[in-house]
Design a protein around this motif. Structure first.
Motif: not given
Length: 92
Positions: A76-82
């Motif tokens: 399970l993974h995601g991308a944090c806001p730039v």
């Protein structure tokens, strides 16, 4: 391959790459960061309690399936806001 390009605020909610619908499912994912990100844009693995900061040339690999060919829950993974800069990468 998929091309990633996130500007300010760009993110992706936590998800799994395995769809578990066919024999052609993605067993593993390789993500290559193509640039440095000044602030934000990290890739997080909440169940594994890990985070990776994007740096040009860095490659991360994770398995989407376990040895039973079922979901690997730690994938399970995601991308944090730039926050500052842009995040560019390729994944397969």
């Amino acid at each position: 391959m998929q091309y990633l390009n996130y500007d300010f605020g760009g993110h992706h909610l936590p998800h799994m790459d395995l769809l578990n619908i066919s024999m052609n499912d993605r067993m593993a994912t390789i993500l290559i960061y193509l640039n440095d990100v000044t602030r934000g844009g990290g890739t997080i693995f909440p169940r594994a309690k890990q985070a990776v900061h994007p740096e040009k040339g860095k490659l991360i690999l994770w398995y989407n399936m376990n040895s039973n060919l079922d979901f690997e829950i730690n994938s399970l993974h995601g991308a944090c806001p730039v926050l500052i800069g842009r995040k560019i990468g390729n994944d397969k």
